[in-house]
Design a protein around this motif. Structure first.
Motif, PDB file in Angstrom:
ATOM      1  N   ASP A 278       0.830  -1.212   0.000  1.00  7.19           N
ATOM      2  CA  ASP A 278       0.000   0.000   0.000  1.00  7.19           C
ATOM      3  C   ASP A 278       0.863   1.260   0.000  1.00  7.19           C
ATOM      4  N   LYS A 279       1.875   1.266   0.855  1.00  7.61           N
ATOM      5  CA  LYS A 279       2.720   2.458   0.989  1.00  7.61           C
ATOM      6  C   LYS A 279       3.512   2.760  -0.278  1.00  7.61           C
ATOM      7  N   THR A 280       3.932   1.721  -0.966  1.00  3.32           N
ATOM      8  CA  THR A 280       4.756   1.922  -2.165  1.00  3.32           C
ATOM      9  C   THR A 280       3.918   2.057  -3.437  1.00  3.32           C
ATOM     10  N   GLY A 281       2.613   1.850  -3.315  1.00  8.20           N
ATOM     11  CA  GLY A 281       1.749   1.950  -4.482  1.00  8.20           C
ATOM     12  C   GLY A 281       1.713   0.692  -5.332  1.00  8.20           C
ATOM     13  N   LEU A 282       2.397  -0.353  -4.871  1.00 11.05           N
ATOM     14  CA  LEU A 282       2.443  -1.583  -5.654  1.00 11.05           C
ATOM     15  C   LEU A 282       1.088  -2.280  -5.724  1.00 11.05           C
ATOM     16  N   ARG A 283       0.325  -2.184  -4.655  1.00 12.26           N
ATOM     17  CA  ARG A 283      -0.927  -2.941  -4.618  1.00 12.26           C
ATOM     18  C   ARG A 283      -1.917  -2.491  -5.679  1.00 12.26           C
ATOM     19  N   LYS A 284      -1.959  -1.172  -5.933  1.00  9.82           N
ATOM     20  CA  LYS A 284      -2.946  -0.682  -6.897  1.00  9.82           C
ATOM     21  C   LYS A 284      -2.577  -1.030  -8.338  1.00  9.82           C
ATOM     22  N   ASN A 285      -1.343  -1.532  -8.530  1.00  9.00           N
ATOM     23  CA  ASN A 285      -0.918  -1.903  -9.878  1.00  9.00           C
ATOM     24  C   ASN A 285      -0.624  -3.402  -9.971  1.00  9.00           C
ATOM     25  N   SER A 286      -1.234  -4.178  -9.065  1.00  8.38           N
ATOM     26  CA  SER A 286      -0.929  -5.610  -9.019  1.00  8.38           C
ATOM     27  C   SER A 286      -2.180  -6.455  -8.819  1.00  8.38           C
ATOM     28  N   MET A 287      -2.110  -7.662  -9.340  1.00  9.09           N
ATOM     29  CA  MET A 287      -3.100  -8.695  -9.028  1.00  9.09           C
ATOM     30  C   MET A 287      -2.429  -9.647  -8.048  1.00  9.09           C
ATOM     31  N   ILE A 288      -3.060  -9.832  -6.899  1.00  2.34           N
ATOM     32  CA  ILE A 288      -2.457 -10.648  -5.849  1.00  2.34           C
ATOM     33  C   ILE A 288      -3.257 -11.931  -5.686  1.00  2.34           C
ATOM     34  N   VAL A 289      -2.567 -13.048  -5.819  1.00  2.00           N
ATOM     35  CA  VAL A 289      -3.182 -14.371  -5.693  1.00  2.00           C
ATOM     36  C   VAL A 289      -2.644 -15.018  -4.419  1.00  2.00           C
ATOM     37  N   LEU A 290      -3.539 -15.398  -3.526  1.00  2.00           N
ATOM     38  CA  LEU A 290      -3.133 -16.073  -2.294  1.00  2.00           C
ATOM     39  C   LEU A 290      -3.749 -17.467  -2.277  1.00  2.00           C
ATOM     40  N   TYR A 291      -2.940 -18.469  -1.923  1.00  2.00           N
ATOM     41  CA  TYR A 291      -3.471 -19.836  -1.902  1.00  2.00           C
ATOM     42  C   TYR A 291      -2.788 -20.678  -0.836  1.00  2.00           C
ATOM     43  N   GLY A 292      -3.541 -21.616  -0.274  1.00  2.00           N
ATOM     44  CA  GLY A 292      -2.973 -22.615   0.627  1.00  2.00           C
ATOM     45  C   GLY A 292      -2.517 -23.795  -0.196  1.00  2.00           C
ATOM     46  N   ASP A 293      -1.308 -24.281   0.050  1.00  2.91           N
ATOM     47  CA  ASP A 293      -0.764 -25.320  -0.831  1.00  2.91           C
ATOM     48  C   ASP A 293      -1.284 -26.722  -0.531  1.00  2.91           C
ATOM     49  N   HIS A 294      -1.497 -27.028   0.744  1.00  2.70           N
ATOM     50  CA  HIS A 294      -1.998 -28.359   1.109  1.00  2.70           C
ATOM     51  C   HIS A 294      -2.474 -28.333   2.555  1.00  2.70           C
ATOM     52  N   TYR A 295      -3.002 -29.460   3.009  1.00  3.26           N
ATOM     53  CA  TYR A 295      -3.482 -29.530   4.384  1.00  3.26           C
ATOM     54  C   TYR A 295      -2.331 -29.304   5.354  1.00  3.26           C
ATOM     55  N   GLY A 296      -2.665 -28.788   6.525  1.00  7.55           N
ATOM     56  CA  GLY A 296      -1.664 -28.669   7.585  1.00  7.55           C
ATOM     57  C   GLY A 296      -1.827 -29.773   8.594  1.00  7.55           C
ATOM     58  N   ILE A 297      -3.068 -30.221   8.774  1.00  5.26           N
ATOM     59  CA  ILE A 297      -3.376 -31.266   9.751  1.00  5.26           C
ATOM     60  C   ILE A 297      -3.803 -32.507   8.979  1.00  5.26           C
ATOM     61  N   SER A 298      -3.020 -33.554   9.044  1.00  5.05           N
ATOM     62  CA  SER A 298      -3.289 -34.748   8.247  1.00  5.05           C
ATOM     63  C   SER A 298      -4.443 -35.549   8.835  1.00  5.05           C
ATOM     64  N   ASN A 299      -4.965 -36.469   8.032  1.00  7.35           N
ATOM     65  CA  ASN A 299      -6.101 -37.293   8.444  1.00  7.35           C
ATOM     66  C   ASN A 299      -5.780 -38.239   9.592  1.00  7.35           C
ATOM     67  N   ASN A 300      -4.515 -38.347   9.944  1.00 10.20           N
ATOM     68  CA  ASN A 300      -4.128 -39.216  11.047  1.00 10.20           C
ATOM     69  C   ASN A 300      -4.417 -38.595  12.410  1.00 10.20           C
ATOM     70  N   HIS A 301      -4.964 -37.386  12.400  1.00  5.82           N
ATOM     71  CA  HIS A 301      -5.275 -36.694  13.662  1.00  5.82           C
ATOM     72  C   HIS A 301      -6.789 -36.501  13.795  1.00  5.82           C
TER      73      HIS A 301
END
Length: 712
Positions: free
Chosen positions: A477-500
């Motif tokens: 925001d401060k550098t002005g980058l956000r207004k000129n960018s498309m930001i993609v956020l994603y979780g890559d995989h589970y953190g808690i496995s089915n063994n719990h």
């Protein structure tokens, strides 16, 4: 009279024990004892250390039976040798087999899968810092897999069993080997009758282990790995034709409303390590765990997806990267980035955007060899790879799998500001990685109280990850980058496995979790934010394989000319089928997970399906199986070397180097040759003073004093 009977019974028992001991004092007797103890130990491990989903009398019988053929065959090798040597060989072979079982117990506990040759081949890429994880995985009962070896050694050491020095006839040893093969044939026949196409159609190693045993799975995996290598050598131009036919038939038209709305914008891919969808808008102890990500997720200029699933296999993060940037599935065993990343031809997002004038860079706070990134990224077409050596060292800056997120994100900003625009930048966070290590000074929320020590710290590292995202967003925001960018956020995989499962149930507020719950637990966050973007929560069912065509549409790139198995998530005619790596699936109507099928809307198990339902489910299953199989053919056969999309230039790996000095020189030179970076537009002055972090490691350090590598 009773005394006489008692005495006679005692004599009979004594005689029986003498005969048993006499039998054990023979080489054959000791061999049979070794085999039986190993089989019992394996069965106990299968039941208590793995989640194999054994159902029905046949599966239960085979689970107990399948250790015998391999044990008889392998331990029986010792019978071909003479004297004491054969005894020590039996113990040695038993120890080796036990160690393999032990290693798989540890691996399975965290990754819900078995070790493969591909994983072992790539062990150098993933072994860094695993020592800390190992201590969290180990349990005292794991060492019981060596109990039979210890018992046998003690029986021999204290002469409770005596070594038989006599020569064991070779023809008898041969007969035992033949018996082992016949028993395996019997085992395989019963398995095939219960599970047709076990070795030819399944995508799940759990099935092979529960039907045929761990040793048989290891041999199967070795054969399959060898076959894959042979397939690559034999692949030809014609092999790509069925792939292109399938993709053309199942192509989903891009959403015209969003086509090209982000053209020319910077693209940020922010990798949220192990973050799961249930954490969005989740509160614990009166606090939002991820307030910054929640704000992004709920923003009017964010397209958020609440039915987005991880689709990784054994490669976990590496699989997520492969899908995200290539729209190809990871392999059913190992990591494609490790086994094929160096040699295969790819048509990845970095290369596509590089050829459209983008600067491309990946950021990761660990060594470049992790998951073979230093080689795979060249194949993907990344111009820059900023790894651990590029960043300043401060006290306690590493959290086990790389630099802590708050420090990493600030350090990454130093290079982000120097990238000529437009750029494609991927930032991979690591702190929310198992075993969720975080020092006390960085904890700002209390741990869960599920009673599972492995799971409970997860909420603390997830909160820390969120704080690092908030700090990075403030900088944009401060550098002005956000207004000129498309930001993609994603979780890559589970953190808690089915063994719990007990902990998962407690987190979800349930008494017990079903396979449907576990399927829905595979959801991870996915959101796209850009100023002016028409946002909202999109309920379409999709996964990581669909990310690349979605991004391409937003950037105004035609995805149809590439070999990509995903469909634009914004398309109105997408099929909404999410293929899991083991062949299970989620669709808008039906969910198949762990061998059971459910109504996706209600979560109720479908025990007696109608003819219409059976047909619809079979059609989905055929699509999933075909999709995974064809993707595997592309990767295993390196088929993209035979396919040349119009306007795309094949990546030449020799064009790329991630050598620190050379990369910094090139980046420095670009400030003059292509002065479009944030720093260049700031008259060559750094913008790091705009970066604010509360990282305690930097408490007494001025940001301007951070020492980055430099070149003249």
């Amino acid at each position: 009279m009773n005394l006489a009977i008692f005495l006679d019974g005692g004599k009979i028992m004594k005689t029986v024990l003498q005969k048993v001991r006499g039998g054990l004092n023979t080489k054959l007797g000791f061999f049979l004892l070794t085999v039986v103890l190993f089989a019992i130990k394996s069965y106990v491990a299968y039941q208590n250390k793995f989640t194999l989903g054994v159902e029905g009398s046949i599966q239960k019988f085979l689970l107990a039976f399948n250790p015998f053929p391999a044990a008889i065959l392998l331990i029986g090798i010792a019978l071909y040798f003479r004297g004491r040597l054969s005894y020590w060989l039996m113990l040695l072979i038993d120890t080796i087999m036990s160690t393999w079982l032990f290693a798989n117990i540890l691996y399975y506990r965290e990754f819900s899968d078995f070790l493969s040759f591909s994983i072992m081949k790539g062990s150098g890429s993933v072994s860094n810092n695993l020592g800390k994880s190992l201590m969290g995985i180990l349990r005292p009962s794991d060492f019981l897999v060596y109990a039979d070896v210890i018992i046998l050694i003690l029986l021999l050491a204290f002469h409770l069993i005596r070594i038989d020095p006599r020569y064991f006839k070779l023809r008898f040893a041969g007969i035992i080997s033949v018996i082992a093969v016949v028993l395996f044939g019997f085992n395989l026949g019963m398995a095939e009758s219960n599970r047709s196409g076990l070795l030819t159609r399944t995508f799940d190693s759990n099935y092979i282990v529960k039907y045929l045993g761990l040793e048989a799975y290891t041999v199967y995996d070795g054969v399959k790995t060898t076959q894959n290598n042979a397939v690559k050598a034999k692949a030809s131009n014609s092999d790509i034709k069925p792939v292109l036919k399938f993709l053309k038939k199942n192509h989903a038209d891009s959403n015209i409303q969003y086509k090209g709305v982000a053209k020319g914008k910077n693209v940020f891919i922010i990798h949220l390590e192990s973050l799961q969808q249930f954490m969005i808008n989740y509160k614990w102890d009166g606090q939002e765990v991820t307030p910054n990500i929640n704000k992004i997720y709920n923003s009017s200029d964010t397209i958020a997806f609440d039915n987005f699933f991880n689709q990784v296999g054994q490669g976990k993060t590496a699989d997520a990267e492969l899908m995200l940037e290539n729209s190809l599935f990871g392999l059913s065993e190992g990591s494609a980035m490790v086994t094929d990343g160096t040699t295969n031809t790819f048509q990845a997002a970095p290369a596509i955007l590089d050829q459209k004038g983008y600067t491309t860079a990946s950021f990761h706070g660990d060594v470049p060899s992790f998951w073979n990134r230093d080689n795979a990224y060249k194949s993907f077409g990344y111009q820059y790879f900023f790894s651990k050596s590029y960043f300043p060292k401060v006290k306690n800056y590493d959290a086990g799998y790389g630099i802590k997120d708050k420090l990493f994100m600030e350090d990454a900003a130093n290079y982000v500001q120097q990238l000529p625009q437009p750029f494609y930048a991927k930032l991979i966070t690591v702190t929310n990685h198992y075993p969720y290590i975080l020092d006390k000074s960085n904890k700002s929320i209390k741990a869960w109280n599920t009673g599972d020590n492995t799971v409970d710290p997860y909420v603390q590292t997830a909160h820390y990850l969120d704080q690092s995202i908030g700090e990075f967003y403030n900088y944009l925001d401060k550098t002005g980058l956000r207004k000129n960018s498309m930001i993609v956020l994603y979780g890559d995989h589970y953190g808690i496995s089915n063994n719990h499962k007990p902990a998962i149930a407690k987190i979800l507020g349930k008494k017990k979790v079903t396979n449907y719950d576990l399927a829905m637990f595979q959801k991870v966050p996915f959101m796209i934010q850009m100023p002016g973007l028409k946002g909202g929560v999109n309920h379409t069912y999709g996964g990581e394989i669909d990310v690349l065509p979605t991004i391409e549409n937003l950037l105004g790139i035609d995805s149809s000319k590439y070999v990509q198995f995903g469909q634009d998530l914004l398309s109105s005619n997408r099929n909404q089928i999410v293929s899991f790596r083991n062949g299970d699936f989620v669709s808008s109507k039906y969910t198949k997970y762990g061998g059971k099928t459910y109504n996706t809307t209600t979560g109720k198990e479908l025990k007696n399906t109608t003819a219409t339902q059976t047909s619809a489910i079979a059609k989905i299953q055929k699509y999933v199986t075909t999709e995974l199989s064809l993707s595997d053919k592309v990767v295993n056969g390196d088929l993209l070397r035979f396919y040349k999309p119009k306007g795309f230039k094949k990546v030449d790996k020799s064009d790329y180097t991630y050598n620190l000095t050379k990369s910094l020189k090139r980046l420095k030179a670009s400030q003059k040759s292509n002065p479009t970076s944030v720093m260049a537009k700031n008259n060559g002055q750094s913008t790091l003073s705009d970066y604010s972090t509360d990282a305690p490691e930097l408490k007494n350090i001025d940001t301007s004093e951070l020492v980055f590598p430099t070149v003249k």
